[in-house]
Write an enzyme that holds these catalytic residues in place. Structure first.
Site, mmCIF file in Angstrom:
data_model
loop_
_atom_site.group_PDB
_atom_site.id
_atom_site.type_symbol
_atom_site.label_atom_id
_atom_site.label_comp_id
_atom_site.label_asym_id
_atom_site.label_seq_id
_atom_site.Cartn_x
_atom_site.Cartn_y
_atom_site.Cartn_z
ATOM 1 N N LYS A 13 0.843 -1.211 0.000
ATOM 2 C CA LYS A 13 0.000 0.000 0.000
ATOM 3 C C LYS A 13 0.873 1.254 0.000
ATOM 4 C CE LYS A 13 -2.011 -1.176 3.921
ATOM 5 N NZ LYS A 13 -1.305 -2.453 4.198
ATOM 6 N N ARG A 88 -9.841 0.584 8.858
ATOM 7 C CA ARG A 88 -9.273 -0.699 9.258
ATOM 8 C C ARG A 88 -10.330 -1.662 9.781
ATOM 9 N NH1 ARG A 88 -3.792 0.023 8.766
ATOM 10 N NH2 ARG A 88 -2.614 -1.528 9.878
ATOM 11 N N ARG A 127 11.745 -5.489 5.180
ATOM 12 C CA ARG A 127 11.553 -4.048 4.933
ATOM 13 C C ARG A 127 12.553 -3.195 5.723
ATOM 14 N NH1 ARG A 127 5.745 -1.733 5.568
ATOM 15 N NH2 ARG A 127 5.871 -2.898 7.516
ATOM 16 N N ARG A 160 11.155 -1.276 11.205
ATOM 17 C CA ARG A 160 10.021 -0.932 12.064
ATOM 18 C C ARG A 160 9.933 -1.872 13.263
ATOM 19 N NH1 ARG A 160 4.800 0.130 8.297
ATOM 20 N NH2 ARG A 160 3.833 -1.164 9.900
ATOM 21 N N ARG A 171 -0.473 -9.130 13.359
ATOM 22 C CA ARG A 171 -1.036 -8.129 12.430
ATOM 23 C C ARG A 171 -1.823 -8.809 11.308
ATOM 24 N NH1 ARG A 171 4.316 -5.422 10.888
ATOM 25 N NH2 ARG A 171 3.134 -4.355 9.273
HETATM 26 P P1 AP5 Z 1 4.847 -1.585 1.992
HETATM 27 O O1 AP5 Z 1 4.543 -0.785 0.783
HETATM 28 O O2 AP5 Z 1 5.539 -0.944 3.124
HETATM 29 O O3 AP5 Z 1 3.536 -2.365 2.485
HETATM 30 P P2 AP5 Z 1 2.233 -1.839 3.216
HETATM 31 O O4 AP5 Z 1 1.076 -2.466 2.537
HETATM 32 O O5 AP5 Z 1 2.262 -0.359 3.322
HETATM 33 O O6 AP5 Z 1 2.430 -2.565 4.611
HETATM 34 P P3 AP5 Z 1 2.395 -1.996 6.093
HETATM 35 O O7 AP5 Z 1 3.212 -2.944 6.926
HETATM 36 O O8 AP5 Z 1 2.745 -0.559 6.152
HETATM 37 O O9 AP5 Z 1 0.907 -2.207 6.423
HETATM 38 P P4 AP5 Z 1 0.244 -2.254 7.779
HETATM 39 O O10 AP5 Z 1 -1.149 -2.146 7.384
HETATM 40 O O11 AP5 Z 1 0.586 -3.426 8.620
HETATM 41 O O12 AP5 Z 1 0.940 -1.059 8.592
HETATM 42 P P5 AP5 Z 1 0.428 0.385 9.009
HETATM 43 O O13 AP5 Z 1 1.585 1.266 9.032
HETATM 44 O O14 AP5 Z 1 -0.765 0.765 8.242
HETATM 45 O O15 AP5 Z 1 5.747 -2.843 1.510
HETATM 46 C C1 AP5 Z 1 6.253 -3.774 2.449
HETATM 47 C C2 AP5 Z 1 7.625 -4.281 2.002
HETATM 48 O O16 AP5 Z 1 7.481 -5.014 0.781
HETATM 49 C C3 AP5 Z 1 8.668 -3.183 1.701
HETATM 50 O O17 AP5 Z 1 9.942 -3.621 2.079
HETATM 51 C C4 AP5 Z 1 8.592 -3.028 0.193
HETATM 52 O O18 AP5 Z 1 9.821 -2.569 -0.350
HETATM 53 C C5 AP5 Z 1 8.278 -4.463 -0.245
HETATM 54 N N1 AP5 Z 1 7.515 -4.525 -1.492
HETATM 55 C C6 AP5 Z 1 6.502 -3.696 -1.897
HETATM 56 N N2 AP5 Z 1 6.039 -4.075 -3.097
HETATM 57 C C7 AP5 Z 1 6.757 -5.184 -3.440
HETATM 58 C C8 AP5 Z 1 6.740 -6.042 -4.572
HETATM 59 N N3 AP5 Z 1 5.890 -5.846 -5.584
HETATM 60 N N4 AP5 Z 1 7.592 -7.087 -4.603
HETATM 61 C C9 AP5 Z 1 8.476 -7.293 -3.578
HETATM 62 N N5 AP5 Z 1 8.546 -6.505 -2.493
HETATM 63 C C10 AP5 Z 1 7.687 -5.469 -2.415
HETATM 64 O O19 AP5 Z 1 -0.072 0.117 10.515
HETATM 65 C C11 AP5 Z 1 0.834 -0.190 11.546
HETATM 66 C C12 AP5 Z 1 0.106 -0.241 12.873
HETATM 67 O O20 AP5 Z 1 -0.457 1.048 13.180
HETATM 68 C C13 AP5 Z 1 -1.107 -1.214 12.950
HETATM 69 O O21 AP5 Z 1 -0.706 -2.515 13.285
HETATM 70 C C14 AP5 Z 1 -1.964 -0.561 14.031
HETATM 71 O O22 AP5 Z 1 -1.472 -0.838 15.306
HETATM 72 C C15 AP5 Z 1 -1.762 0.929 13.759
HETATM 73 N N6 AP5 Z 1 -2.764 1.483 12.827
HETATM 74 C C16 AP5 Z 1 -2.523 2.019 11.591
HETATM 75 N N7 AP5 Z 1 -3.664 2.448 11.026
HETATM 76 C C17 AP5 Z 1 -4.653 2.174 11.920
HETATM 77 C C18 AP5 Z 1 -6.064 2.368 11.900
HETATM 78 N N8 AP5 Z 1 -6.683 2.923 10.841
HETATM 79 N N9 AP5 Z 1 -6.764 1.981 12.976
HETATM 80 C C19 AP5 Z 1 -6.168 1.422 14.067
HETATM 81 N N10 AP5 Z 1 -4.834 1.205 14.131
HETATM 82 C C20 AP5 Z 1 -4.075 1.571 13.067
HETATM 83 MG MG MG Z 2 2.429 1.034 4.931
#
Ligand code: AP5
Ligand code: MG
Ligand code: ZN
Length: 214
Positions: A13, A88, A127, A160, A171
């Site tokens: 994402k 979410r 990552r 992270r 997660r």
């Molecule tokens: P990346 O692009 O970073 O993936 P992502 O989908 O953004 O994954 P996240 O880990 O950020 O998602 P998340 O939903 O767990 O975390 P968030 O920060 O929202 O890519 C990942 C890796 O893959 C990278 O190394 C990249 O280079 C690689 N990659 C990408 N594309 C690729 C490809 N095509 N091929 C190979 N490799 C590839 O949330 C974190 C925490 O915050 C949650 O657990 C929760 O506690 C809290 N939180 C956030 N939002 C909320 C909400 N709305 N409500 C409640 N709690 C929340």
């Molecule tokens: Mg992300």
């Protein structure tokens, strides 16, 4: 363009959102990034959020909703935005609908980035992110030229706190239980589209653009 990006942790994402920003200049609203900034700044909200994030649990809705509402009201969001990692769960999705209605905005699309479960663990454990500019790398798939240093700005790369195997499993479980039902939520509203999130980053981006009709 008013877009929600759906997808499991590690689906890409953030990676795809950053490419959309580069191309169209519209802001990405990542609740994860906003929360991590609050944690780093040790604000009251950040202190509250940290324990949930470290355990891979969702931060309470009330915290996240206030943050998003404030962000959507800023000037740069009036032409469009990419919501990354929000909503979410169903409560957040319904609250977003209410917020947008009162702002006179409509979502154009919810785009689900689909990646099989078995690919996600390696993406997340591999990552690394630049502390200075936020550029993302992956030690398995897209490593930096010099270990631990950002190619773009020379900044330090960090891992992270929630990208440890046991937190990742949690997660993924939380995603399946609480977030995956939003695919049906947006399908019923007739604004759901999906893209295959496997393959090269640029190849996926080309599919994202064509799915968006751009
Ligand atoms: P990346 O692009 O970073 O993936 P992502 O989908 O953004 O994954 P996240 O880990 O950020 O998602 P998340 O939903 O767990 O975390 P968030 O920060 O929202 O890519 C990942 C890796 O893959 C990278 O190394 C990249 O280079 C690689 N990659 C990408 N594309 C690729 C490809 N095509 N091929 C190979 N490799 C590839 O949330 C974190 C925490 O915050 C949650 O657990 C929760 O506690 C809290 N939180 C956030 N939002 C909320 C909400 N709305 N409500 C409640 N709690 C929340
Ligand atoms: Mg992300
Ligand atoms: Zn950098």
């Amino acid at each position: 363009m008013k877009l929600v990006l759906l997808g499991a942790p590690g689906a890409g994402k953030g990676t795809q959102a950053k490419k959309l920003i580069e191309k169209f200049g519209i802001p990405q609203i990542s609740t994860g990034d906003l929360l991590r900034a609050a944690v780093a700044a040790e604000t009251e909200l950040g202190v509250q959020a940290k324990s949930f994030m470290d355990q891979g649990e969702l931060v309470p809705d009330s915290v996240v909703l206030g943050m998003v509402e404030e962000r959507l009201n800023q000037d740069d969001c009036q032409q469009g935005y990419i919501l990354d990692g929000f909503p979410r769960n169903t409560v957040q999705a319904e609250a977003l609908d209410d917020m947008l209605q009162s702002l006179g905005m409509d979502l154009d699309m919810a785009l689900s980035v689909d990646v099989p479960l078995e690919d996600l663990m390696k993406r997340l454990t591999g990552r690394r992110t630049c502390r200075e500019c936020g550029q993302m790398y992956n030690i398995y798939f897209s490593p930096p030229a010099e270990e631990g240093r950002c190619d773009k700005c020379g900044g330090e790369l960090f891992q992270r706190d929630d990208d440890r195997e046991e937190t990742i499993s949690k997660r993924l479980e939380v995603y399946n239980r609480q977030t995956a039902p939003l695919i049906d939520y947006y399908r019923e509203k007739d604004i759901l589209k999906s893209v295959n999130g496997t393959g090269g980053i640029d190849e996926i981006f080309a599919n994202v653009l064509s799915t968006l009709g751009l």
